[in-house]
Design a protein around this motif. Structure first.
Motif, PDB file in Angstrom:
ATOM      1  N   ALA B 100      36.425  33.125  48.743  1.00  0.00           N
ATOM      2  CA  ALA B 100      37.278  32.994  48.336  1.00  0.00           C
ATOM      3  C   ALA B 100      38.359  33.050  46.909  1.00  0.00           C
ATOM      4  CB  ALA B 100      38.527  31.830  49.106  1.00  0.00           C
ATOM      5  N   LEU B 101      38.205  33.083  45.792  1.00  0.00           N
ATOM      6  CA  LEU B 101      37.981  32.856  44.681  1.00  0.00           C
ATOM      7  C   LEU B 101      37.875  33.923  44.042  1.00  0.00           C
ATOM      8  CD1 LEU B 101      37.025  29.487  42.968  1.00  0.00           C
ATOM      9  CD2 LEU B 101      38.886  29.342  43.988  1.00  0.00           C
ATOM     10  N   VAL B 102      36.826  35.032  44.159  1.00  0.00           N
ATOM     11  CA  VAL B 102      36.349  35.881  43.872  1.00  0.00           C
ATOM     12  C   VAL B 102      37.804  37.051  44.946  1.00  0.00           C
ATOM     13  CG1 VAL B 102      34.522  37.778  44.097  1.00  0.00           C
ATOM     14  CG2 VAL B 102      34.283  36.174  43.337  1.00  0.00           C
ATOM     15  N   CYS B 103      37.627  36.331  46.223  1.00  0.00           N
ATOM     16  CA  CYS B 103      38.483  37.576  46.748  1.00  0.00           C
ATOM     17  C   CYS B 103      39.790  37.671  46.069  1.00  0.00           C
ATOM     18  CB  CYS B 103      38.782  37.625  48.207  1.00  0.00           C
ATOM     19  SG  CYS B 103      37.216  37.884  49.219  1.00  0.00           S
ATOM     20  N   LEU B 104      40.944  35.811  46.270  1.00  0.00           N
ATOM     21  CA  LEU B 104      42.149  36.165  45.825  1.00  0.00           C
ATOM     22  C   LEU B 104      42.000  36.236  44.463  1.00  0.00           C
ATOM     23  CD1 LEU B 104      42.192  32.315  46.897  1.00  0.00           C
ATOM     24  CD2 LEU B 104      43.577  34.570  47.741  1.00  0.00           C
ATOM     25  N   GLY B 105      41.301  36.051  42.818  1.00  0.00           N
ATOM     26  CA  GLY B 105      41.305  36.043  41.991  1.00  0.00           C
ATOM     27  C   GLY B 105      41.021  38.487  41.607  1.00  0.00           C
ATOM     28  N   PHE B 106      40.790  38.739  42.587  1.00  0.00           N
ATOM     29  CA  PHE B 106      40.051  40.836  42.456  1.00  0.00           C
ATOM     30  C   PHE B 106      40.797  41.403  43.449  1.00  0.00           C
ATOM     31  CE2 PHE B 106      36.840  38.384  39.645  1.00  0.00           C
ATOM     32  CZ  PHE B 106      38.059  37.773  38.874  1.00  0.00           C
ATOM     33  N   ASP B 107      40.929  40.728  44.685  1.00  0.00           N
ATOM     34  CA  ASP B 107      41.783  41.458  45.381  1.00  0.00           C
ATOM     35  C   ASP B 107      42.548  42.539  45.483  1.00  0.00           C
ATOM     36  OD1 ASP B 107      43.627  39.789  45.462  1.00  0.00           O
ATOM     37  OD2 ASP B 107      43.574  39.809  47.594  1.00  0.00           O
ATOM     38  N   THR B 108      43.155  42.491  44.474  1.00  0.00           N
ATOM     39  CA  THR B 108      43.729  44.074  43.393  1.00  0.00           C
ATOM     40  C   THR B 108      43.188  44.199  42.074  1.00  0.00           C
ATOM     41  OG1 THR B 108      45.431  42.195  42.529  1.00  0.00           O
ATOM     42  CG2 THR B 108      45.745  42.759  44.643  1.00  0.00           C
ATOM     43  N   VAL B 109      42.530  43.691  42.115  1.00  0.00           N
ATOM     44  CA  VAL B 109      41.759  44.691  40.787  1.00  0.00           C
ATOM     45  C   VAL B 109      41.126  45.474  40.587  1.00  0.00           C
ATOM     46  CG1 VAL B 109      40.762  43.900  38.683  1.00  0.00           C
ATOM     47  CG2 VAL B 109      42.750  42.211  39.419  1.00  0.00           C
ATOM     48  N   PHE B 110      39.790  44.740  41.856  1.00  0.00           N
ATOM     49  CA  PHE B 110      38.701  45.455  41.502  1.00  0.00           C
ATOM     50  C   PHE B 110      38.433  46.326  43.078  1.00  0.00           C
ATOM     51  CE2 PHE B 110      36.916  42.428  38.593  1.00  0.00           C
ATOM     52  CZ  PHE B 110      37.175  43.043  37.948  1.00  0.00           C
ATOM     53  N   PRO B 111      37.803  47.542  42.923  1.00  0.00           N
ATOM     54  CA  PRO B 111      37.619  47.925  44.741  1.00  0.00           C
ATOM     55  C   PRO B 111      36.524  47.163  45.433  1.00  0.00           C
ATOM     56  CG  PRO B 111      36.401  49.003  43.006  1.00  0.00           C
ATOM     57  CD  PRO B 111      37.301  48.372  42.179  1.00  0.00           C
ATOM     58  N   TRP B 112      36.213  47.657  46.780  1.00  0.00           N
ATOM     59  CA  TRP B 112      35.345  46.193  47.230  1.00  0.00           C
ATOM     60  C   TRP B 112      34.091  45.920  47.070  1.00  0.00           C
ATOM     61  CZ3 TRP B 112      30.940  47.361  50.010  1.00  0.00           C
ATOM     62  CH2 TRP B 112      30.517  48.461  49.769  1.00  0.00           C
ATOM     63  N   TRP B 113      33.601  47.265  46.425  1.00  0.00           N
ATOM     64  CA  TRP B 113      32.047  47.163  46.104  1.00  0.00           C
ATOM     65  C   TRP B 113      31.658  46.907  44.694  1.00  0.00           C
ATOM     66  CZ3 TRP B 113      31.890  50.240  42.064  1.00  0.00           C
ATOM     67  CH2 TRP B 113      32.881  51.200  41.302  1.00  0.00           C
ATOM     68  N   ILE B 114      32.822  46.496  44.151  1.00  0.00           N
ATOM     69  CA  ILE B 114      33.185  45.641  43.169  1.00  0.00           C
ATOM     70  C   ILE B 114      33.387  44.285  43.289  1.00  0.00           C
ATOM     71  CG2 ILE B 114      33.496  44.215  40.633  1.00  0.00           C
ATOM     72  CD1 ILE B 114      33.996  47.151  40.197  1.00  0.00           C
ATOM     73  N   ASN B 115      33.998  43.951  43.987  1.00  0.00           N
ATOM     74  CA  ASN B 115      34.323  41.885  44.649  1.00  0.00           C
ATOM     75  C   ASN B 115      33.173  41.970  45.524  1.00  0.00           C
ATOM     76  OD1 ASN B 115      36.728  42.066  43.470  1.00  0.00           O
ATOM     77  ND2 ASN B 115      37.360  42.601  45.744  1.00  0.00           N
ATOM     78  N   PHE B 116      32.126  42.537  45.964  1.00  0.00           N
ATOM     79  CA  PHE B 116      31.454  42.317  47.105  1.00  0.00           C
ATOM     80  C   PHE B 116      30.000  41.589  46.283  1.00  0.00           C
ATOM     81  CE2 PHE B 116      27.713  43.771  49.800  1.00  0.00           C
ATOM     82  CZ  PHE B 116      27.740  42.835  51.081  1.00  0.00           C
ATOM     83  N   PRO B 117      29.755  42.081  45.028  1.00  0.00           N
ATOM     84  CA  PRO B 117      29.073  41.657  44.884  1.00  0.00           C
ATOM     85  C   PRO B 117      29.505  40.225  44.272  1.00  0.00           C
ATOM     86  CG  PRO B 117      29.231  43.826  43.802  1.00  0.00           C
ATOM     87  CD  PRO B 117      29.476  43.270  45.149  1.00  0.00           C
ATOM     88  N   LEU B 118      30.662  40.180  43.122  1.00  0.00           N
ATOM     89  CA  LEU B 118      30.931  38.508  42.697  1.00  0.00           C
ATOM     90  C   LEU B 118      31.332  38.260  43.687  1.00  0.00           C
ATOM     91  CD1 LEU B 118      33.711  40.529  40.894  1.00  0.00           C
ATOM     92  CD2 LEU B 118      31.561  39.572  39.800  1.00  0.00           C
ATOM     93  N   ALA B 119      31.520  38.643  45.206  1.00  0.00           N
ATOM     94  CA  ALA B 119      31.934  37.376  46.244  1.00  0.00           C
ATOM     95  C   ALA B 119      30.585  36.697  46.156  1.00  0.00           C
ATOM     96  CB  ALA B 119      32.094  37.783  47.923  1.00  0.00           C
ATOM     97  N   ILE B 120      29.247  38.012  46.284  1.00  0.00           N
ATOM     98  CA  ILE B 120      27.866  37.193  46.612  1.00  0.00           C
ATOM     99  C   ILE B 120      27.671  35.796  45.241  1.00  0.00           C
ATOM    100  CG2 ILE B 120      25.599  38.075  46.688  1.00  0.00           C
ATOM    101  CD1 ILE B 120      25.729  40.994  47.817  1.00  0.00           C
ATOM    102  N   ILE B 121      27.621  36.493  44.412  1.00  0.00           N
ATOM    103  CA  ILE B 121      27.099  35.922  43.206  1.00  0.00           C
ATOM    104  C   ILE B 121      28.596  34.049  43.511  1.00  0.00           C
ATOM    105  CG2 ILE B 121      27.097  35.108  40.755  1.00  0.00           C
ATOM    106  CD1 ILE B 121      27.233  38.169  40.726  1.00  0.00           C
ATOM    107  N   GLY B 122      29.370  34.331  43.702  1.00  0.00           N
ATOM    108  CA  GLY B 122      30.290  32.891  43.449  1.00  0.00           C
ATOM    109  C   GLY B 122      30.268  32.356  45.206  1.00  0.00           C
ATOM    110  N   SER B 123      29.532  32.571  46.273  1.00  0.00           N
ATOM    111  CA  SER B 123      29.592  32.007  47.221  1.00  0.00           C
ATOM    112  C   SER B 123      27.910  31.241  47.038  1.00  0.00           C
ATOM    113  CB  SER B 123      29.538  32.544  48.753  1.00  0.00           C
ATOM    114  OG  SER B 123      28.556  33.690  48.447  1.00  0.00           O
ATOM    115  N   ALA B 124      26.901  32.155  46.114  1.00  0.00           N
ATOM    116  CA  ALA B 124      25.552  31.545  46.306  1.00  0.00           C
ATOM    117  C   ALA B 124      25.564  30.368  45.071  1.00  0.00           C
ATOM    118  CB  ALA B 124      24.675  32.713  45.992  1.00  0.00           C
ATOM    119  N   ALA B 125      26.193  30.856  44.456  1.00  0.00           N
ATOM    120  CA  ALA B 125      26.069  29.819  43.270  1.00  0.00           C
ATOM    121  C   ALA B 125      26.949  28.671  43.616  1.00  0.00           C
ATOM    122  CB  ALA B 125      27.261  30.423  42.004  1.00  0.00           C
ATOM    123  N   ILE B 126      28.197  28.111  44.360  1.00  0.00           N
ATOM    124  CA  ILE B 126      28.669  27.288  44.270  1.00  0.00           C
ATOM    125  C   ILE B 126      27.670  27.080  45.713  1.00  0.00           C
ATOM    126  CG2 ILE B 126      30.211  25.773  45.946  1.00  0.00           C
ATOM    127  CD1 ILE B 126      32.103  28.115  44.144  1.00  0.00           C
ATOM    128  N   GLY B 127      27.366  27.357  46.711  1.00  0.00           N
ATOM    129  CA  GLY B 127      26.373  26.665  47.715  1.00  0.00           C
ATOM    130  C   GLY B 127      24.915  26.169  46.970  1.00  0.00           C
TER     131      GLY B 127
END
Ligand code: ATP
Ligand code: MG
Lengths: 510, 379
Positions: B100-127
């Motif tokens: 959510a943090l990645v998506c809320l922060g970047f959903d209007t900044v980056f295209p999905w194919w940049i947001n996807f890896p960022l979200a992977i990193i975000g979810s994996a890191a917090i988990g």
């Protein structure tokens, strides 16, 4: 001849390509002690496992007292009057002796009724066979010799007429072994039949009436014990003459490689196991530590090798300290040239569910030659394993077989190959030939001497006095955590035996 | 020489036994259905049809399976180290925060194919972080990981409720959830994949994270059986004494393994949050963390077993929904019972039929026992 207690006819058993037993015919007369000997992997344990219902033979028949028996599970075997004492005891550690004995044969659904009955039955058995144990003692607090006695009682309690013992003396002290043999003779006098598997030919000569020799899955000879010799048996087993005594030249000791000073080690419960021990091992010599099992030898080598924290004292290897009271790390020590063959190969030296090749790198898995970056270099690992299998004649020669499926002696060779082939400067070996056949003992002893002659420092711990005496250039005797004496290689067995029993130490204390 | 009962051939070990367990589970479930006065045959037909009968059904089945693959892999990795990670539920839940943090922060900044890896990193890191704390407590303090990971599930739930009714909630909204992400934080659907197989569908939640789950399955296989770290993990799992002898630091391996496990569980959040709902909601994990335990047990902690086991549970989720919709006597709770039975027989009672099978094999085909079956794990 009296009726055969057991007769096996045409037993065959294969594990994949390995023919562990082929066309075995054997007759064991009632009321005798029958020895079975053979090289590691000859198929002795397999044959007994078939008799006891652990394995099913591929073909062949079993007759018990003339009756054809179909034995599919250990329960069938027990019903047929066959009992087995396993090398690795199958006892519940935190149960009492009595509880263990009735386990699986509780009888009534109300436990106390069964227990009362069992208690009187147990007392009868103890009296009849001179097998005293306290029925209310907890297993884990008993010495191994007594634990084994419980195993025997357990088999007798279930009405065993035929008792199988697979390498029963591997874990016993010499005195305990003697006691075991007295018990076996007594059982024999009562008409029981006993099958004894052992690698110690002396024991065969001492207690058996007949002995069968196995080689590569077949029985190659059966002899009356009285009319054979140790030399003949050894040759029958291995198929060539065996040197029962290693030849070695004089040691040429060099620099100090390992110095132990005032080392004190406590076990988990805070009992002092090693008490202020000091000694040195120099390049080009073998220092043997003799002693009855449990007198601190295990803790001593564990502390030096970094797998157990020491309480106080210091150790230096090749002039540099090992932080035995703090951060000594086995991985780092290995890199500094310390190899360690642990006493307990099953739980420490090997990971039994692993493939052989995976165990061949245990502890050396950091070595760049086995790695591609973070990945294992599977090809390198396997080809290295194959080389060691070849050189140490590990059988079966299959580096992808699960380690648990190798016979005991071959498992030991896997550990030795790994530790010796890495060309260490200092080698610590615990019980190097426990459960190993005479041919392999000869080989292992030669390797140890060769290590010595290449200028390595070897620290040997063994409960086998023969082994200590034939390999060591200096002998230290441990008793109750202390080094109670140092002798040369020509010390007599009696002299060492007295030291091991703490005789001198007690006298000094008086 | 210890001579335990001989092993079963691999096909029986990995194929037949799970199958028998499953059949028994369904038979008992059938009895339950019979008890409430419905036809088990009809229920079974509905289940299968609901799960695989239509393109949409398959889409939903695989959508659920995606979550279970992640959580199943998470549990399996810990198993290999001898650790029982029951905290997948909580790790996935906080993993959603990373997404959510990645998506809320970047959903209007980056295209999905940049947001996807960022979200992977975000979810994996917090988990991973969420699993690291119990791991550290286990390694350094000896607090049992089963207990601490369970407790961390509750802490995660409380934390997320706090965040979702407070800081993460849009100002004038009444619902405990974040705002909906903009399209550049939506994962592509995999409708085309289903259509490739001739299904016509309107829309299913199946999304790109399914592919990621399969990639992770392969990655976990490689990690466990092909890397040095995996070797150390397995050594520790089989024998801590041997690990110590080999100089493998116990604390280090426990913490690393649990972080990997937590990261995998955390990635589960990508599937519902970024792939379907496009916002972070309360309780979006809905038990997937616990199902992961059953999936790992049933799949024998091997990715090749986990993927099919996850699909099976996906089928139960999807087909179960279908049953409760079509058969009024069978409520949602009945479905939970059926799932419970499968977990019971396939997971907890996994060994129930083993001795009988071994005896049967021993008497019928002695030759098939033994070395041929020597487990060659990971090969
Ligand atoms: N379960 C098994 N699977 C595959 N091979 C096996 C299995 N059990 C035994 N073997 C193989 O069968 C052969 C005979 O083994 P067995 O354990 O009977 O030897 P042994 O004579 O008791 O040896 P040792 O003296 O070392 O105990 C060996 O080559 C061994 O590797
Ligand atoms: Mg044996």
């Amino acid at each position: 001849m009296a009726q055969a207690a057991i007769e096996l006819k045409g037993i065959n058993k294969s594990f994949g390509a390995v023919r562990a037993n082929r066309d075995i015919d054997i007759e064991i007369p009632q009321g005798t002690i029958h020895g079975i000997i053979g090289e590691n992997g000859a198929g002795k344990s397999t044959l007994m496992s078939i008799l006891y219902g652990f394995y099913q033979a591929d073909s062949g028949e079993i007759f018990v007292k003339g009756q054809k028996a179909s034995i599919h599970t250990p329960n069938d075997a027990i019903a047929a009057g066959i009992g087995m004492v396993h090398q690795h005891f199958m006892l519940v550690e935190n149960f009492t002796v009595l509880e263990n004995i009735i386990l699986g044969a509780e009888g009534a659904s109300l436990l106390n009724k069964g227990i009362a009955k069992a208690r009187s039955e147990l007392q009868r058995l103890e009296k009849e066979y001179g097998l005293e144990v306290d029925p209310d003692a907890v297993i884990e607090e008993l010495p191994v010799g007594l634990q084994q006695r419980v195993e025997i009682l357990k088999a007798l309690y279930r009405g065993a007429e035929i008792l199988i013992l697979d390498e029963p003396t591997g874990v016993l002290t010499p005195a305990e072994a003697d006691h075991l043999f007295r018990i076996l003779r007594m059982l024999k006098d009562q008409g029981k039949t006993i099958v004894l598997i052992t690698h110690k030919l002396r024991e065969i000569m001492a207690v058996t009436d007949n002995v069968s020799v196995m080689r590569q899955g077949t029985i190659v000879a059966t002899r009356k014990t009285a009319s054979t010799t140790v030399e003949e048996l050894a040759e029958l087993m291995v198929g060539r003459r065996v040197l029962l005594q290693v030849e070695k030249g004089k040691a040429k000791p060099g620099d100090f490689k390992l110095s132990v000073k005032n080392l004190t080690v406590k076990d988990g419960r805070g009992v002092t196991m090693v008490d202020d021990v000091s000694f040195d091992v120099r390049a080009g010599e073998i220092v043997g530590i003799a002693g009855v099992a449990g007198n601190g030898q295990s803790e001593l080598i564990e502390a030096i090798a970094g797998t157990r924290r020491a309480e106080s004292g210091s150790v230096t290897m090749k002039g540099k300290p090992i932080d035995v009271t703090g951060t000594a790390d086995p991985a780092e020590l290995r890199k500094r040239g310390l190899a360690h063959v642990p006493e307990d190969r099953h739980h420490v030296g090997l990971v039994l569910p692993f493939e052989e090749n995976e165990n061949a790198i245990l502890g050396y898995h950091d070595d760049p030659k086995f790695l591609n970056g973070a990945f294992l270099n599977i090809d390198a690992i396997r080809s290295d394993a194959r080389e060691k299998i070849e050189k140490y004649d590990i059988r079966p020669a299959d580096c992808r077989l699960r380690t648990a499926n190798f016979s005991g002696g071959n498992q030991q060779k896997i550990v030795l190959a790994r530790e010796m082939e890495n060309d260490p400067g200092v080698l610590i070996v615990g019980q190097p030939t426990r459960g190993v056949d005479v041919g392999a003992i000869e080989f292992i002893h030669k390797q140890l001497i060769a290590m010595r002659d290449r200028g390595k420092a070897v620290l040997l711990v063994s409960v086998e006095l023969d082994e200590i005496r034939s390999l060591s250039d200096r002998i230290l005797v441990m008793f109750d955590g202390r080094v109670v004496g140092e002798r040369g290689p020509d010390a007599t067995e009696g002299e060492l035996g007295l030291l091991m029993a703490g005789v001198e130490a007690q006298e000094a204390a008086e | 020489m210890a001579t335990p009962y001989a092993k079963l051939p691999a096909w029986a070990d990995y194929g037949l036994i799970p199958l028998i367990n499953l059949v028994v589970a369904f038979l008992v479930a059938g009895l339950v259905v019979l008890l409430v006065g419905e036809s088990p045959i009809q229920a079974a037909t509905l289940l299968i049809k609901g799960a695989f009968g239509s393109g949409a059904g398959i889409g939903y089945t695989l959508y659920y399976a995606t979550s279970f693959i992640f959580t199943g892999l998470a549990v399996a990795v810990a198993f290999h180290c001898g650790l029982f990670n029951i905290g997948g539920e909580g790790q996935a839940y906080v993993g959603g925060l990373g997404v959510a943090l990645v998506c809320l922060g970047f959903d209007t900044v980056f295209p999905w194919w940049i947001n996807f890896p960022l979200a992977i990193i975000g979810s994996a890191a917090i988990g991973a972080f969420w699993a690291m704390i119990p791991a550290y407590l286990q390694a350094k303090r000896g607090s049992h990981i089963v207990i601490t990971t369970i407790m961390f599930n509750f802490i995660a739930a409380s934390l997320m409720v706090y965040l979702l009714v407070g800081p993460l909630k849009p100002l004038n909204s009444m619902a405990p959830q974040t705002r909906t992400f903009a399209v550049d934080a939506h994962l592509p659907k995999l409708d085309w994949l289903l259509e490739m197989f001739g299904a016509t569908i309107r829309s299913t939640p199946l999304n790109l994270s399914f592919i990621l789950a399969l990639v992770m399955a392969v990655a976990v296989w490689a990690l466990i059986w092909r890397t040095k770290l995996g070797y150390e993990i397995r050594t520790m799992g089989f024998s801590p004494k041997a690990a110590r002898y080999a100089g493998i630091g116990e604390a280090r391996i426990i913490v690393i393994t649990m972080m990997i496990s937590g990261a995998l569980a955390g990635m589960m959040a990508l599937n519902p949050v970024m792939g379907d709902q496009h916002r972070l909601q309360l309780d979006f994990v809905t038990g997937a963390g616990f199902v992961g335990i059953a999936v790992a047990l049933m799949g024998r902690s091997h990715p090749a077993g986990i993927v099919p086991a996850a699909i099976l549970f996906g089928m139960l989720y999807q087909g179960g929904a279908e049953i409760s919709f079509m058969m009024p006597n069978i409520s949602r709770d009945m479905i939970v019972i059926i799932q419970g039975l499968v977990i019971l027989f396939a997971g907890a009672l996994e060994n129930m039929f083993r001795p009988a099978m071994q005896a049967a094999f021993a008497s019928f085909s002695p030759r098939s026992m033994g070395m041929g079956t020597a487990k060659r794990e990971g090969a």
